[in-house]
Design a protein around this motif. Structure first.
Motif, PDB file in Angstrom:
ATOM      1  N   SER A 101      39.714 -14.184-114.032  1.00 30.92           N
ATOM      2  CA  SER A 101      41.103 -14.520-114.319  1.00 30.92           C
ATOM      3  C   SER A 101      41.998 -14.069-113.171  1.00 30.92           C
ATOM      4  O   SER A 101      41.782 -13.005-112.581  1.00 30.92           O
ATOM      5  CB  SER A 101      41.580 -13.850-115.619  1.00 30.92           C
ATOM      6  OG  SER A 101      42.928 -14.153-115.890  1.00 30.92           O
ATOM      7  N   MET A 102      43.006 -14.877-112.867  1.00 28.79           N
ATOM      8  CA  MET A 102      44.061 -14.435-111.956  1.00 28.79           C
ATOM      9  C   MET A 102      45.109 -13.730-112.815  1.00 28.79           C
ATOM     10  O   MET A 102      45.476 -14.221-113.880  1.00 28.79           O
ATOM     11  CB  MET A 102      44.684 -15.613-111.210  1.00 28.79           C
ATOM     12  CG  MET A 102      45.773 -15.193-110.235  1.00 28.79           C
ATOM     13  SD  MET A 102      46.095 -16.409-108.925  1.00 28.79           S
ATOM     14  CE  MET A 102      46.736 -17.777-109.895  1.00 28.79           C
ATOM     15  N   TYR A 103      45.585 -12.578-112.354  1.00 33.17           N
ATOM     16  CA  TYR A 103      46.509 -11.800-113.174  1.00 33.17           C
ATOM     17  C   TYR A 103      47.875 -11.589-112.517  1.00 33.17           C
ATOM     18  O   TYR A 103      48.811 -11.105-113.168  1.00 33.17           O
ATOM     19  CB  TYR A 103      45.895 -10.440-113.534  1.00 33.17           C
ATOM     20  CG  TYR A 103      45.498  -9.613-112.342  1.00 33.17           C
ATOM     21  CD1 TYR A 103      46.416  -8.796-111.695  1.00 33.17           C
ATOM     22  CD2 TYR A 103      44.197  -9.639-111.858  1.00 33.17           C
ATOM     23  CE1 TYR A 103      46.044  -8.033-110.593  1.00 33.17           C
ATOM     24  CE2 TYR A 103      43.818  -8.897-110.763  1.00 33.17           C
ATOM     25  CZ  TYR A 103      44.747  -8.088-110.138  1.00 33.17           C
ATOM     26  OH  TYR A 103      44.380  -7.342-109.038  1.00 33.17           O
ATOM     27  N   ALA A 154      37.892 -12.165-119.318  1.00 31.72           N
ATOM     28  CA  ALA A 154      39.062 -13.034-119.207  1.00 31.72           C
ATOM     29  C   ALA A 154      39.993 -12.834-120.402  1.00 31.72           C
ATOM     30  O   ALA A 154      41.221 -12.792-120.256  1.00 31.72           O
ATOM     31  CB  ALA A 154      38.630 -14.492-119.103  1.00 31.72           C
ATOM     32  N   ALA A 155      39.399 -12.698-121.585  1.00 31.31           N
ATOM     33  CA  ALA A 155      40.198 -12.481-122.789  1.00 31.31           C
ATOM     34  C   ALA A 155      40.935 -11.152-122.725  1.00 31.31           C
ATOM     35  O   ALA A 155      42.100 -11.039-123.142  1.00 31.31           O
ATOM     36  CB  ALA A 155      39.307 -12.538-124.026  1.00 31.31           C
ATOM     37  N   GLU A 156      40.274 -10.136-122.174  1.00 33.68           N
ATOM     38  CA  GLU A 156      40.912  -8.820-122.072  1.00 33.68           C
ATOM     39  C   GLU A 156      42.026  -8.815-121.027  1.00 33.68           C
ATOM     40  O   GLU A 156      43.040  -8.127-121.184  1.00 33.68           O
ATOM     41  CB  GLU A 156      39.867  -7.749-121.754  1.00 33.68           C
ATOM     42  CG  GLU A 156      38.888  -7.478-122.885  1.00 33.68           C
ATOM     43  CD  GLU A 156      39.565  -7.026-124.180  1.00 33.68           C
ATOM     44  OE1 GLU A 156      40.685  -6.461-124.103  1.00 33.68           O
ATOM     45  OE2 GLU A 156      38.991  -7.249-125.259  1.00 33.68           O
ATOM     46  N   VAL A 157      41.843  -9.578-119.939  1.00 31.26           N
ATOM     47  CA  VAL A 157      42.923  -9.705-118.952  1.00 31.26           C
ATOM     48  C   VAL A 157      44.131 -10.371-119.603  1.00 31.26           C
ATOM     49  O   VAL A 157      45.271  -9.917-119.458  1.00 31.26           O
ATOM     50  CB  VAL A 157      42.470 -10.516-117.720  1.00 31.26           C
ATOM     51  CG1 VAL A 157      43.670 -10.810-116.810  1.00 31.26           C
ATOM     52  CG2 VAL A 157      41.409  -9.763-116.935  1.00 31.26           C
ATOM     53  N   ALA A 158      43.880 -11.452-120.348  1.00 26.94           N
ATOM     54  CA  ALA A 158      44.973 -12.168-121.014  1.00 26.94           C
ATOM     55  C   ALA A 158      45.708 -11.259-121.997  1.00 26.94           C
ATOM     56  O   ALA A 158      46.946 -11.276-122.079  1.00 26.94           O
ATOM     57  CB  ALA A 158      44.430 -13.399-121.739  1.00 26.94           C
ATOM     58  N   THR A 177      44.848 -16.484-116.314  1.00 25.75           N
ATOM     59  CA  THR A 177      44.238 -17.816-116.311  1.00 25.75           C
ATOM     60  C   THR A 177      42.862 -17.743-116.951  1.00 25.75           C
ATOM     61  O   THR A 177      42.274 -16.661-117.086  1.00 25.75           O
ATOM     62  CB  THR A 177      44.080 -18.360-114.880  1.00 25.75           C
ATOM     63  OG1 THR A 177      43.090 -17.567-114.192  1.00 25.75           O
ATOM     64  CG2 THR A 177      45.387 -18.313-114.102  1.00 25.75           C
ATOM     65  N   SER A 178      42.345 -18.889-117.304  1.00 24.85           N
ATOM     66  CA  SER A 178      40.954 -18.955-117.769  1.00 24.85           C
ATOM     67  C   SER A 178      40.040 -18.923-116.556  1.00 24.85           C
ATOM     68  O   SER A 178      40.483 -19.174-115.427  1.00 24.85           O
ATOM     69  CB  SER A 178      40.723 -20.248-118.562  1.00 24.85           C
ATOM     70  OG  SER A 178      40.726 -21.365-117.675  1.00 24.85           O
ATOM     71  N   PRO A 179      38.748 -18.621-116.755  1.00 23.63           N
ATOM     72  CA  PRO A 179      37.812 -18.659-115.621  1.00 23.63           C
ATOM     73  C   PRO A 179      37.785 -20.025-114.928  1.00 23.63           C
ATOM     74  O   PRO A 179      37.759 -20.098-113.693  1.00 23.63           O
ATOM     75  CB  PRO A 179      36.465 -18.337-116.280  1.00 23.63           C
ATOM     76  CG  PRO A 179      36.827 -17.492-117.454  1.00 23.63           C
ATOM     77  CD  PRO A 179      38.104 -18.088-117.980  1.00 23.63           C
ATOM     78  N   ASP A 180      37.803 -21.100-115.713  1.00 25.37           N
ATOM     79  CA  ASP A 180      37.751 -22.435-115.118  1.00 25.37           C
ATOM     80  C   ASP A 180      39.018 -22.746-114.331  1.00 25.37           C
ATOM     81  O   ASP A 180      38.962 -23.367-113.256  1.00 25.37           O
ATOM     82  CB  ASP A 180      37.534 -23.489-116.202  1.00 25.37           C
ATOM     83  CG  ASP A 180      36.139 -23.403-116.826  1.00 25.37           C
ATOM     84  OD1 ASP A 180      35.247 -22.793-116.199  1.00 25.37           O
ATOM     85  OD2 ASP A 180      35.958 -23.936-117.938  1.00 25.37           O
TER      86      ASP A 180
END
Length: 318
Positions: free
Chosen positions: A114-116, A263-267, A289-292
């Protein structure tokens, strides 16, 4: 024999993918020094993630070669979810374009998570110049070809943002690289090198004091820290988006359930109002962002900067 080996490999990855992840601390390689902008904002994210998950995310600073060394080490880590990389636009994308011999590929050697956050470039001029808009800057640059713009070095975010601006605005400026950031700031304020394409943390104090004038943000949206400063697109420089961005990636081959959990934890961390406020105070734009989505973004960035760098003829000093 081959089928049996494949089954064994599949089963070997199942514990990491299926059990409650993470079951032990996760090391995050940060390819920059302690206290750097990259280090500061990833610690904000990881602090929240650690609290949410109940496991520590431990920063492992490995600064060298502009982040390339730590990034290469991240690519070589075991793909088990317990060593991941804080990826930045400079070493992950730009460095590889400028130094093809680097032993990693952004699109081949990492699994996006994920981009944060990102730090958009800001077009700024010394207040000693009578320039108050981007249109006036373009007119000034056309009347004074070769006007200098400062950066922290060849291939830096400021340098590339300046080269990109030259191409879109149809002007010719002179890049002036500095080895010492404080000297760049001093010369910018004094008007010795009157233009720069800076990151907000570097110039926020000079902007607040009125020594430097922000003209536009190279971003799709305005920055909360500079609500009165328009985006480049708003004032006619379409497509001018440039930033130092930050993401988490894992070594290629990491289990997809682990990638999705991270990714869910970053979000979740980036939805925290305190985290977002701290990012904004620092001049960074919080996001998730999502991985994709991150994978597509990285591919687009590689193509974009390859084209800009080639057209500008930018080379790294040996």
């Amino acid at each position: 024999m081959i089928k049996a080996l494949m089954v064994a490999m599949f089963l070997a990855f199942q514990p990491a993918a299926a059990q409650e992840y993470p079951s032990k601390p996760v090391t995050v390689i940060v390819p920059f020094s302690t206290g750097s902008a990259s280090d500061v904002i990833i610690r904000i994210v990881l602090e929240r993630m650690s609290a949410n998950v109940g496991q520590r995310f431990i920063v492992d600073n490995r600064p060298a070669a502009g982040g390339a060394v730590g990034t290469a080490q991240g690519a070589k880590a075991a793909p088990d979810g317990y060593t991941i990389l804080m990826a930045a636009s400079g070493p992950l994308v730009v460095a590889k374009v400028l130094q093809p011999a680097l032993q990693y590929e952004a699109e081949k050697d990492f699994d996006p998570i994920s981009m944060y956050g990102r730090l958009p470039n800001i077009i700024v001029v010394s207040s000693k110049l009578p320039i108050k808009t981007v249109a006036e800057l373009i007119e000034y640059a056309k009347k004074n070809p070769g006007v200098g713009y400062g950066s922290v070095g060849n291939g830096s975010s400021q340098h590339l943002a300046g080269a990109f601006f030259e191409q879109l605005a149809g002007v010719k400026m002179t890049h002036v690289p500095y080895r010492v950031t404080s000297q760049l700031q001093s010369d910018l304020v004094a008007g010795e090198v009157p233009v720069s394409f800076q990151l907000l943390p570097n110039v926020i104090s000079a902007i607040k004091s009125g020594q430097v004038r922000p003209l536009a943000v190279a971003n799709a949206t305005r920055l909360p820290a500079l609500p009165d400063v328009p985006t480049a697109a708003e004032i006619g420089v379409k497509g001018y988006e440039s930033s130092a961005w930050f993401a988490l990636v894992a070594p290629r081959g990491s289990p997809r359930p682990v990638i999705d959990r991270l990714a869910a934890e970053v979000a979740k961390a980036m939805s925290d109002s305190n985290v977002r406020a701290r990012f904004t105070d620092f001049g960074a734009e919080p996001m998730a962002t999502s991985p994709d989505e991150l994978g597509r973004f990285i591919s687009a960035e590689v193509a974009k900067w390859q084209d800009i760098i080639t057209k500008a003829g930018i080379k790294i000093e040996n």
